[in-house]
Design a protein around this motif. Sequence first.
Motif, PDB file in Angstrom:
ATOM      1  N   TRP A 542       0.944  -1.273  -0.172  1.00 39.47           N
ATOM      2  CA  TRP A 542       0.106  -0.123  -0.020  1.00 39.47           C
ATOM      3  C   TRP A 542       0.839   1.423  -0.095  1.00 39.47           C
ATOM      4  CZ3 TRP A 542      -3.295  -1.851   4.838  1.00 39.47           C
ATOM      5  CH2 TRP A 542      -3.789  -2.999   4.596  1.00 39.47           C
ATOM      6  N   VAL A 543       0.614   2.220  -0.714  1.00 37.72           N
ATOM      7  CA  VAL A 543       0.940   3.457  -0.394  1.00 37.72           C
ATOM      8  C   VAL A 543       1.105   4.067   0.958  1.00 37.72           C
ATOM      9  CG1 VAL A 543       1.141   6.040  -1.247  1.00 37.72           C
ATOM     10  CG2 VAL A 543       0.617   4.050  -3.027  1.00 37.72           C
ATOM     11  N   SER A 544      -0.123   4.012   1.348  1.00 37.09           N
ATOM     12  CA  SER A 544      -0.484   4.375   2.761  1.00 37.09           C
ATOM     13  C   SER A 544      -1.730   3.942   3.309  1.00 37.09           C
ATOM     14  CB  SER A 544      -0.589   6.169   2.897  1.00 37.09           C
ATOM     15  OG  SER A 544      -1.393   6.475   2.135  1.00 37.09           O
ATOM     16  N   SER A 545      -2.045   3.973   4.532  1.00 37.12           N
ATOM     17  CA  SER A 545      -3.406   3.750   5.253  1.00 37.12           C
ATOM     18  C   SER A 545      -3.428   4.480   6.439  1.00 37.12           C
ATOM     19  CB  SER A 545      -3.481   2.054   5.511  1.00 37.12           C
ATOM     20  OG  SER A 545      -2.633   1.883   6.454  1.00 37.12           O
ATOM     21  N   SER A 546      -4.984   4.911   6.345  1.00 36.04           N
ATOM     22  CA  SER A 546      -5.253   5.415   7.931  1.00 36.04           C
ATOM     23  C   SER A 546      -6.510   4.969   8.277  1.00 36.04           C
ATOM     24  CB  SER A 546      -5.374   7.023   7.537  1.00 36.04           C
ATOM     25  OG  SER A 546      -6.460   7.388   6.522  1.00 36.04           O
ATOM     26  N   ASN A 547      -6.817   5.354   9.689  1.00 36.05           N
ATOM     27  CA  ASN A 547      -7.813   4.244  10.195  1.00 36.05           C
ATOM     28  C   ASN A 547      -8.204   5.115  11.379  1.00 36.05           C
ATOM     29  OD1 ASN A 547      -9.232   2.062   9.468  1.00 36.05           O
ATOM     30  ND2 ASN A 547      -8.485   0.845  11.215  1.00 36.05           N
ATOM     31  N   GLY A 548      -9.562   4.856  11.579  1.00 41.90           N
ATOM     32  CA  GLY A 548     -10.221   5.500  12.810  1.00 41.90           C
ATOM     33  C   GLY A 548      -9.973   4.896  14.094  1.00 41.90           C
ATOM     34  N   TRP A 549      -9.567   3.709  14.065  1.00 43.60           N
ATOM     35  CA  TRP A 549      -9.237   2.929  15.376  1.00 43.60           C
ATOM     36  C   TRP A 549      -8.317   1.767  15.207  1.00 43.60           C
ATOM     37  CZ3 TRP A 549      -9.666   3.109  20.306  1.00 43.60           C
ATOM     38  CH2 TRP A 549      -9.746   2.069  21.199  1.00 43.60           C
ATOM     39  N   GLY A 550      -6.911   2.055  15.635  1.00 46.21           N
ATOM     40  CA  GLY A 550      -6.116   1.037  15.321  1.00 46.21           C
ATOM     41  C   GLY A 550      -5.514   1.148  13.816  1.00 46.21           C
ATOM     42  N   PRO A 551      -4.668   0.116  13.349  1.00 43.21           N
ATOM     43  CA  PRO A 551      -4.500  -0.007  12.235  1.00 43.21           C
ATOM     44  C   PRO A 551      -5.503  -0.757  11.284  1.00 43.21           C
ATOM     45  CG  PRO A 551      -3.240  -1.552  13.376  1.00 43.21           C
ATOM     46  CD  PRO A 551      -3.854  -0.890  14.370  1.00 43.21           C
ATOM     47  N   VAL A 552      -5.231  -0.405   9.943  1.00 45.80           N
ATOM     48  CA  VAL A 552      -6.151  -1.158   8.837  1.00 45.80           C
ATOM     49  C   VAL A 552      -5.476  -2.587   9.100  1.00 45.80           C
ATOM     50  CG1 VAL A 552      -6.695  -1.602   6.820  1.00 45.80           C
ATOM     51  CG2 VAL A 552      -6.676   0.686   7.541  1.00 45.80           C
ATOM     52  N   GLU A 553      -6.238  -3.779   9.092  1.00 39.24           N
ATOM     53  CA  GLU A 553      -5.734  -5.108   9.312  1.00 39.24           C
ATOM     54  C   GLU A 553      -5.815  -5.622   7.898  1.00 39.24           C
ATOM     55  OE1 GLU A 553      -4.301  -6.065  11.809  1.00 39.24           O
ATOM     56  OE2 GLU A 553      -4.944  -5.358  13.528  1.00 39.24           O
ATOM     57  N   ARG A 554      -4.766  -6.725   7.788  1.00 44.20           N
ATOM     58  CA  ARG A 554      -4.756  -7.372   6.465  1.00 44.20           C
ATOM     59  C   ARG A 554      -5.339  -8.756   7.028  1.00 44.20           C
ATOM     60  NH1 ARG A 554      -1.216  -5.596   2.436  1.00 44.20           N
ATOM     61  NH2 ARG A 554       0.108  -3.930   2.977  1.00 44.20           N
ATOM     62  N   ASP A 555      -6.344  -9.279   6.243  1.00 45.62           N
ATOM     63  CA  ASP A 555      -7.037 -10.714   6.475  1.00 45.62           C
ATOM     64  C   ASP A 555      -7.573 -10.833   7.892  1.00 45.62           C
ATOM     65  OD1 ASP A 555      -6.518 -11.225   3.887  1.00 45.62           O
ATOM     66  OD2 ASP A 555      -4.425 -11.777   4.298  1.00 45.62           O
ATOM     67  N   LEU A 556      -7.993  -9.944   8.602  1.00 41.76           N
ATOM     68  CA  LEU A 556      -8.520  -9.813   9.970  1.00 41.76           C
ATOM     69  C   LEU A 556      -9.406  -8.888  10.053  1.00 41.76           C
ATOM     70  CD1 LEU A 556      -5.470 -10.591  12.090  1.00 41.76           C
ATOM     71  CD2 LEU A 556      -7.299 -12.266  11.554  1.00 41.76           C
ATOM     72  N   SER A 557     -10.444  -8.925  11.081  1.00 38.64           N
ATOM     73  CA  SER A 557     -11.061  -7.676  11.546  1.00 38.64           C
ATOM     74  C   SER A 557     -10.190  -6.836  12.155  1.00 38.64           C
ATOM     75  CB  SER A 557     -12.493  -7.947  12.452  1.00 38.64           C
ATOM     76  OG  SER A 557     -11.782  -8.308  13.446  1.00 38.64           O
ATOM     77  N   VAL A 558     -10.769  -5.458  12.363  1.00 36.54           N
ATOM     78  CA  VAL A 558      -9.838  -4.198  12.801  1.00 36.54           C
ATOM     79  C   VAL A 558      -9.596  -4.582  14.510  1.00 36.54           C
ATOM     80  CG1 VAL A 558     -11.764  -2.809  13.604  1.00 36.54           C
ATOM     81  CG2 VAL A 558      -9.491  -1.835  12.964  1.00 36.54           C
ATOM     82  N   GLY A 559     -10.503  -5.360  15.004  1.00 33.38           N
ATOM     83  CA  GLY A 559     -10.259  -5.521  16.458  1.00 33.38           C
ATOM     84  C   GLY A 559     -10.047  -4.393  17.230  1.00 33.38           C
ATOM     85  N   GLY A 560      -9.099  -4.553  18.132  1.00 30.35           N
ATOM     86  CA  GLY A 560      -8.606  -3.344  18.725  1.00 30.35           C
ATOM     87  C   GLY A 560      -7.654  -2.308  18.520  1.00 30.35           C
ATOM     88  N   ARG A 561      -7.091  -1.693  19.521  1.00 28.98           N
ATOM     89  CA  ARG A 561      -6.214  -0.603  18.604  1.00 28.98           C
ATOM     90  C   ARG A 561      -4.900  -1.393  18.308  1.00 28.98           C
ATOM     91  NH1 ARG A 561      -5.963   4.819  22.370  1.00 28.98           N
ATOM     92  NH2 ARG A 561      -4.959   5.203  20.443  1.00 28.98           N
ATOM     93  N   GLU A 562      -4.482  -2.479  18.784  1.00 26.33           N
ATOM     94  CA  GLU A 562      -2.873  -3.159  18.408  1.00 26.33           C
ATOM     95  C   GLU A 562      -3.046  -3.664  16.893  1.00 26.33           C
ATOM     96  OE1 GLU A 562      -0.603  -2.167  20.175  1.00 26.33           O
ATOM     97  OE2 GLU A 562      -1.892  -0.889  21.420  1.00 26.33           O
ATOM     98  N   ALA A 563      -2.006  -3.695  16.378  1.00 27.65           N
ATOM     99  CA  ALA A 563      -1.913  -4.504  15.127  1.00 27.65           C
ATOM    100  C   ALA A 563      -2.080  -5.984  15.308  1.00 27.65           C
ATOM    101  CB  ALA A 563      -0.351  -4.103  14.556  1.00 27.65           C
ATOM    102  N   ARG A 564      -2.823  -6.574  14.574  1.00 26.61           N
ATOM    103  CA  ARG A 564      -3.157  -8.211  14.298  1.00 26.61           C
ATOM    104  C   ARG A 564      -3.850  -8.548  15.470  1.00 26.61           C
ATOM    105  NH1 ARG A 564      -2.888  -9.430   9.762  1.00 26.61           N
ATOM    106  NH2 ARG A 564      -2.724 -11.680  10.297  1.00 26.61           N
ATOM    107  N   ASP A 565      -4.637  -7.762  16.227  1.00 22.88           N
ATOM    108  CA  ASP A 565      -5.653  -8.220  17.148  1.00 22.88           C
ATOM    109  C   ASP A 565      -7.078  -8.407  16.896  1.00 22.88           C
ATOM    110  OD1 ASP A 565      -6.416  -5.728  16.969  1.00 22.88           O
ATOM    111  OD2 ASP A 565      -6.193  -5.024  19.105  1.00 22.88           O
ATOM    112  N   GLY A 566      -7.090  -8.356  15.468  1.00 23.13           N
ATOM    113  CA  GLY A 566      -8.596  -8.550  15.026  1.00 23.13           C
ATOM    114  C   GLY A 566      -9.033 -10.305  15.117  1.00 23.13           C
ATOM    115  N   LYS A 567     -10.108 -10.444  14.677  1.00 19.80           N
ATOM    116  CA  LYS A 567     -10.663 -11.927  14.418  1.00 19.80           C
ATOM    117  C   LYS A 567     -10.829 -12.003  13.012  1.00 19.80           C
ATOM    118  CE  LYS A 567     -13.199 -10.892  18.889  1.00 19.80           C
ATOM    119  NZ  LYS A 567     -14.503 -11.022  19.341  1.00 19.80           N
ATOM    120  N   PRO A 568     -11.226 -13.206  12.535  1.00 20.84           N
ATOM    121  CA  PRO A 568     -11.630 -13.676  11.191  1.00 20.84           C
ATOM    122  C   PRO A 568     -12.486 -12.576  10.639  1.00 20.84           C
ATOM    123  CG  PRO A 568     -11.244 -15.669  12.574  1.00 20.84           C
ATOM    124  CD  PRO A 568     -11.354 -14.472  13.530  1.00 20.84           C
ATOM    125  N   LEU A 569     -12.446 -12.159   9.579  1.00 17.17           N
ATOM    126  CA  LEU A 569     -13.346 -11.297   8.759  1.00 17.17           C
ATOM    127  C   LEU A 569     -14.800 -11.966   8.769  1.00 17.17           C
ATOM    128  CD1 LEU A 569     -10.865 -10.111   6.028  1.00 17.17           C
ATOM    129  CD2 LEU A 569     -11.979  -8.730   7.813  1.00 17.17           C
TER     130      LEU A 569
END
Length: 676
Positions: A542-569
């Motif tokens: 990606w060139v860039s990403s911005s998000n209203g809560w934590g980072p945009v997640e790859r292959d996960l839901s956004v979850g909480g504020r930390e990276a890779r803390d989401g669940k299956p989409l």
Amino acid sequence: MRALPSVRVRGLVLGVACAALVGAVQAAPAGAAEPAPAPPSPLRLSAPGTDLALTPPMGFNNWNSTHCRAEFDEAMIKGVADLFVTKGLKDAGYEYVNLDDCWALPKRDAAGKLVPDPVRFPNGIKAVADYVHSKGLKFGIYTSAGTKTCDKLGFPGGLNHEYSDARQFADWGVDYLKYDNCYNTGVDAKKRYTTMHDALKATGRPIVFSICEWGESRPWEWAAGVGHLWRTTGDINDSWGSTLSIMKRNLPLHAYAGPGNWNDPDMLEVGNGGMTDTEYRTQFSMWSVMAAPLLIGTDLRKADAATFEILSNREVIAVDQDALGRQGAVISSEAGRWVVVKELSDGSRAVALFNESDRPQRIETSALAAGLPQARNYRVRDLWAHSDSSSAGTIAATVPAHGTVLLRISPERRGEFYPPAVELGPIGDWFARTDQPAQVSATLTNHGREKARAVSVQLSGPQGWDIRPTTPTRTGKLSTGITFTTGWKVKAPAGTRPGDYDLVLSAAYGSQEGKVKSEYPVRVSVVVPPQAGLSYVSDMPWVSSSNGWGPVERDLSVGGREARDGKPLTIGGQTYKKGLGANAPSVVHLYLGGKCSTLRASVGLDDETGTKGTVTYEVWADDRKIAATGVVDNSMPAQPVTADVTGAHSVRLVVTDAGDGTAYDHADWVDAKLTC
């Protein structure tokens, strides 16, 4: 606080400087300013200490940096008081050093009195207040207008203890009370806060009264005279999405602010690390234009030089503290290009040019639109670059993504002479590659009445970059309103990793005041062209990403504020292996290089939000919106999105909050694929 559930950037006319759930904040639509509310009704009560808070309170509160952690203690508060003095913050206007939740023990004593935590405050609260007072500062404390405070441990609240607590605060030497809203047992807000108002007044001590009921009962309509300031929103957090949503909620309430009565969009996050310095300058600029309280929310003992530079900007502070007490009003907000104007006591206007979007945008208004009288020339003071220029009436800047240009505009007085106001900035997105040169361009426009003479423009970058002009870079003169456009070929050195790099666009020109120089740091993205064939967006760079809560997640839901803390989409009970997990407002920017044809995805709110949340989805190719959904809520199954991206250099996947705030807006792009 609310408990769940109960770079320096330059380049204008002068030099441009540029969730946890946020209480279901109601955000204004980004495309248009809300109409001004009706003026407040006449005051019926007198606030405790009627000569208090004639300008918005300035100071410190520990909550945003420490919450209830052990580092919140007597040593911290004394250390902050010391830094107010040694770092010049006291001289800049900051005066209140305030405690938030967790300063007390969980139970009152046998006499019903509040008991300071002996571990955090071994010498008691009065000793801390005395220390703060010894520095020539004032001291504040916190409790809640309910049976408990808002922290999960639930410390004693002030409901039904108002007169006893107020007397105890006064005896300790408290000068400021933040009164929260948790565990209020359903008692009417106006009644609860008026009772504490009466109790504070009965002590005879002047105490600034901060009403923190999150805007739930529209306190701007009744709290003038009960308190000195009132929260208009849920809690802020250290993210761009939270800051933006709260700003939009507070901006339409300008008619209710004035000396002794302030709309409070919550405390400053400057320095806490979740945003860029550009975004922190925006918060500080916009809070000042909104005549908001300026309560530092970072641990100053750990703050860097950039944080102190932002918090100590006296020219911006002067806008916030202006004696007229006007809150700035929105005069335009099209396509994320905001113009907010605040009338000042000397007749000048503070003008904020705020860019909500994730890319540089040109924002323009005029001195007349800002409410100034007709004049031949206007003095334009850049409050971040600390420079002056002269405009014939146009006020414009190319403003960085999420940036704010804050200006003070006034008619030029006889005998005043400033160089012509010159606007410098890039055109569109700037990309660079290592395999071949990329074409970029920039403009220089004269907004002054005097000609800019012997104009030159240069572009420079890190060592090893190949930067060559494709157009003339000099012109003899530039008259009022004339634009000089330059083009450049830019090639990154072999081996440069994809990512953002800073180049410097600079200009020099002559005027009767002498030689003038201006510069604008340009962020260039080194990119790699997409692979041929079908690719999942979550697998692409990606060139860039911005998000209203934590980072945009790859292959996960956004979850909480930390990276890779989401669940299956998961949308509508169906789980997906591939996709993006985002939270409004969100942008994912991808470089296509004109090599792709079709984007396909399905979109919807992730099941982890339950039954709440509303968003919209948009696809932008370069400067054009090429696909969009209507409002999507959690009751809907995944919605298909298809977009023709043929010939586009880049594409943006955008999620908005649908105009009702960012709470629960966990938005998925599932099975998102590009054909290239």
